[in-house]
Scaffold this motif. Structure first.
Motif, mmCIF file in Angstrom:
data_model
loop_
_atom_site.group_PDB
_atom_site.id
_atom_site.type_symbol
_atom_site.label_atom_id
_atom_site.label_comp_id
_atom_site.label_asym_id
_atom_site.label_seq_id
_atom_site.Cartn_x
_atom_site.Cartn_y
_atom_site.Cartn_z
ATOM 1 N N LEU A 54 0.825 -1.208 0.000
ATOM 2 C CA LEU A 54 0.000 0.000 0.000
ATOM 3 C C LEU A 54 0.861 1.262 0.000
ATOM 4 O O LEU A 54 0.526 2.250 -0.660
ATOM 5 N N ALA A 55 1.976 1.226 0.732
ATOM 6 C CA ALA A 55 2.896 2.368 0.736
ATOM 7 C C ALA A 55 3.544 2.532 -0.639
ATOM 8 O O ALA A 55 3.651 3.654 -1.150
ATOM 9 N N ASP A 56 3.949 1.416 -1.258
ATOM 10 C CA ASP A 56 4.560 1.480 -2.598
ATOM 11 C C ASP A 56 3.596 2.048 -3.634
ATOM 12 O O ASP A 56 4.013 2.693 -4.589
ATOM 13 N N ARG A 57 2.320 1.819 -3.450
ATOM 14 C CA ARG A 57 1.299 2.328 -4.381
ATOM 15 C C ARG A 57 0.881 3.756 -4.052
ATOM 16 O O ARG A 57 0.044 4.332 -4.751
ATOM 17 N N GLY A 58 1.418 4.321 -2.970
ATOM 18 C CA GLY A 58 1.077 5.683 -2.597
ATOM 19 C C GLY A 58 -0.238 5.807 -1.841
ATOM 20 O O GLY A 58 -0.778 6.899 -1.699
ATOM 21 N N LEU A 59 -0.750 4.683 -1.350
ATOM 22 C CA LEU A 59 -2.013 4.701 -0.610
ATOM 23 C C LEU A 59 -1.793 4.936 0.883
ATOM 24 O O LEU A 59 -2.717 5.318 1.592
ATOM 25 N N LEU A 60 -0.563 4.695 1.328
ATOM 26 C CA LEU A 60 -0.143 4.970 2.703
ATOM 27 C C LEU A 60 1.116 5.812 2.659
ATOM 28 O O LEU A 60 1.916 5.687 1.726
ATOM 29 N N ALA A 61 1.293 6.602 3.698
ATOM 30 C CA ALA A 61 2.527 7.388 3.824
ATOM 31 C C ALA A 61 3.093 7.167 5.218
ATOM 32 O O ALA A 61 2.341 7.093 6.193
ATOM 33 N N PRO A 62 4.427 7.035 5.313
ATOM 34 C CA PRO A 62 5.027 6.882 6.640
ATOM 35 C C PRO A 62 4.811 8.141 7.469
ATOM 36 O O PRO A 62 4.786 9.248 6.948
ATOM 37 N N VAL A 63 4.626 7.919 8.751
ATOM 38 C CA VAL A 63 4.437 9.018 9.686
ATOM 39 C C VAL A 63 5.613 8.994 10.643
ATOM 40 O O VAL A 63 5.979 7.938 11.168
ATOM 41 N N VAL A 64 6.212 10.152 10.846
ATOM 42 C CA VAL A 64 7.333 10.240 11.775
ATOM 43 C C VAL A 64 6.788 10.101 13.184
ATOM 44 O O VAL A 64 5.841 10.775 13.581
ATOM 45 N N SER A 65 7.380 9.156 13.926
ATOM 46 C CA SER A 65 6.959 8.974 15.316
ATOM 47 C C SER A 65 8.200 8.784 16.171
ATOM 48 O O SER A 65 9.221 8.307 15.706
ATOM 49 N N GLU A 66 8.072 9.174 17.415
ATOM 50 C CA GLU A 66 9.201 9.025 18.342
ATOM 51 C C GLU A 66 9.427 7.556 18.646
ATOM 52 O O GLU A 66 8.484 6.775 18.751
ATOM 53 N N GLY A 67 10.662 7.196 18.796
ATOM 54 C CA GLY A 67 11.012 5.843 19.216
ATOM 55 C C GLY A 67 10.764 4.784 18.169
ATOM 56 O O GLY A 67 10.534 3.637 18.496
ATOM 57 N N SER A 68 10.777 5.162 16.901
ATOM 58 C CA SER A 68 10.586 4.170 15.852
ATOM 59 C C SER A 68 11.676 3.109 15.965
ATOM 60 O O SER A 68 12.844 3.413 15.973
ATOM 61 N N GLY A 69 11.254 1.853 16.075
ATOM 62 C CA GLY A 69 12.204 0.778 16.293
ATOM 63 C C GLY A 69 12.280 -0.195 15.148
ATOM 64 O O GLY A 69 12.226 -1.386 15.351
ATOM 65 N N GLY A 70 12.328 0.265 13.941
ATOM 66 C CA GLY A 70 12.435 -0.625 12.803
ATOM 67 C C GLY A 70 11.148 -0.679 12.018
ATOM 68 O O GLY A 70 10.183 0.030 12.313
ATOM 69 N N PRO A 71 11.110 -1.542 10.982
ATOM 70 C CA PRO A 71 9.956 -1.581 10.083
ATOM 71 C C PRO A 71 8.639 -1.923 10.784
ATOM 72 O O PRO A 71 7.599 -1.434 10.419
ATOM 73 N N GLU A 72 8.699 -2.780 11.810
ATOM 74 C CA GLU A 72 7.448 -3.116 12.470
ATOM 75 C C GLU A 72 6.940 -1.991 13.361
ATOM 76 O O GLU A 72 5.833 -2.016 13.836
ATOM 77 N N ARG A 73 7.772 -0.957 13.578
ATOM 78 C CA ARG A 73 7.365 0.209 14.372
ATOM 79 C C ARG A 73 7.181 1.462 13.517
ATOM 80 O O ARG A 73 6.937 2.520 14.042
ATOM 81 N N GLN A 74 7.283 1.333 12.197
ATOM 82 C CA GLN A 74 7.052 2.466 11.305
ATOM 83 C C GLN A 74 5.551 2.685 11.207
ATOM 84 O O GLN A 74 4.814 1.814 10.760
ATOM 85 N N ALA A 75 5.096 3.844 11.643
ATOM 86 C CA ALA A 75 3.673 4.158 11.575
ATOM 87 C C ALA A 75 3.315 4.635 10.172
ATOM 88 O O ALA A 75 4.128 5.273 9.490
ATOM 89 N N TYR A 76 2.091 4.307 9.752
ATOM 90 C CA TYR A 76 1.591 4.707 8.441
ATOM 91 C C TYR A 76 0.226 5.357 8.604
ATOM 92 O O TYR A 76 -0.554 4.976 9.474
ATOM 93 N N ALA A 77 -0.038 6.308 7.710
ATOM 94 C CA ALA A 77 -1.343 6.960 7.637
ATOM 95 C C ALA A 77 -1.855 6.833 6.207
ATOM 96 O O ALA A 77 -1.075 6.753 5.261
ATOM 97 N N VAL A 78 -3.154 6.822 6.057
ATOM 98 C CA VAL A 78 -3.760 6.723 4.732
ATOM 99 C C VAL A 78 -3.640 8.073 4.035
ATOM 100 O O VAL A 78 -3.913 9.117 4.624
ATOM 101 N N THR A 79 -3.234 8.029 2.772
ATOM 102 C CA THR A 79 -3.144 9.249 1.959
ATOM 103 C C THR A 79 -4.529 9.546 1.367
ATOM 104 O O THR A 79 -5.443 8.714 1.443
#
Length: 186
Positions: A54-79
């Motif tokens: 979904l991120a590759d298709r531009g349907l989600l965008a990563p959200v900067v969050s404190e304490g991101s601990g790798g890919p499983e902790r990367q927050a996403y929001a719907v575009t």
């Protein structure tokens, strides 16, 4: 971007993320909390696969969050594109016209090719499953209806429908048992 390539799992993930940004671990926990596996197949690995897709298709965008601990902790929001694709996909008529395959009905179509003991065992197992599921769904309805949040009304309607279908199936299974299991085998 054709919405037809979005799987039901992708759409569930988009719908939950449309409520607010989440990372994969939190998303998995929320799907479990909502008993999503009762109505759609979304495995833990599928969540991460769908997030990437979904991120590759531009349907989600990563959200900067404190304490991101790798890919499983990367927050996403719907575009906005993601919201449009979700709305487009949910507007398809096939949601109302598709018929799911039910394993017990498939078994029933072939049950004449098995022995009485096997028929009895499978019918009794299905009855026990239906009874247990009715009780679990009633409990879920009681606890879920008291929770705040989006989609509570829709979820309550889904659970009510499920209970009604299971109660009908319970009566139908009793008829199946009476017809397919001779009295001496009961």
């Amino acid at each position: 971007m054709a919405s037809t390539v979005l799987t039901p799992a992708d759409l569930v993930i988009l719908a939950v993320l449309a409520e607010g940004a989440r990372h994969g671990y939190d998303l998995n926990a929320e799907l479990e909390r909502r008993d999503v596996s009762d109505w759609v197949s979304v495995s833990r690995p599928q969540v991460y696969y769908s997030l990437r897709k979904l991120a590759d298709r531009g349907l989600l965008a990563p959200v900067v969050s404190e304490g991101s601990g790798g890919p499983e902790r990367q927050a996403y929001a719907v575009t906005e594109t993601g919201r449009s694709e979700l709305a487009l996909a949910l507007g398809r008529e096939d949601w109302a016209t598709a018929r799911p395959h039910q394993p017990f009905v498939t078994w029933l179509a072939m049950a004449a090719h098995t022995d009485e003991a096997s028929r009895k065992r499978v019918i009794e197992a299905r009855l026990a499953f239906v009874e247990g599921t009715i009780e679990r769904e009633r409990h879920t309805l009681e606890t879920f209806a008291a929770q705040p949040g989006p989609m509570v009304q829709e979820a309550s309607l889904m659970i009510e429908l499920t209970i009604g279908q299971l109660e009908y199936e319970r009566g139908w299974l009793q008829r199946v048992r009476a017809l397919l299991i001779p009295k001496k085998a009961k």
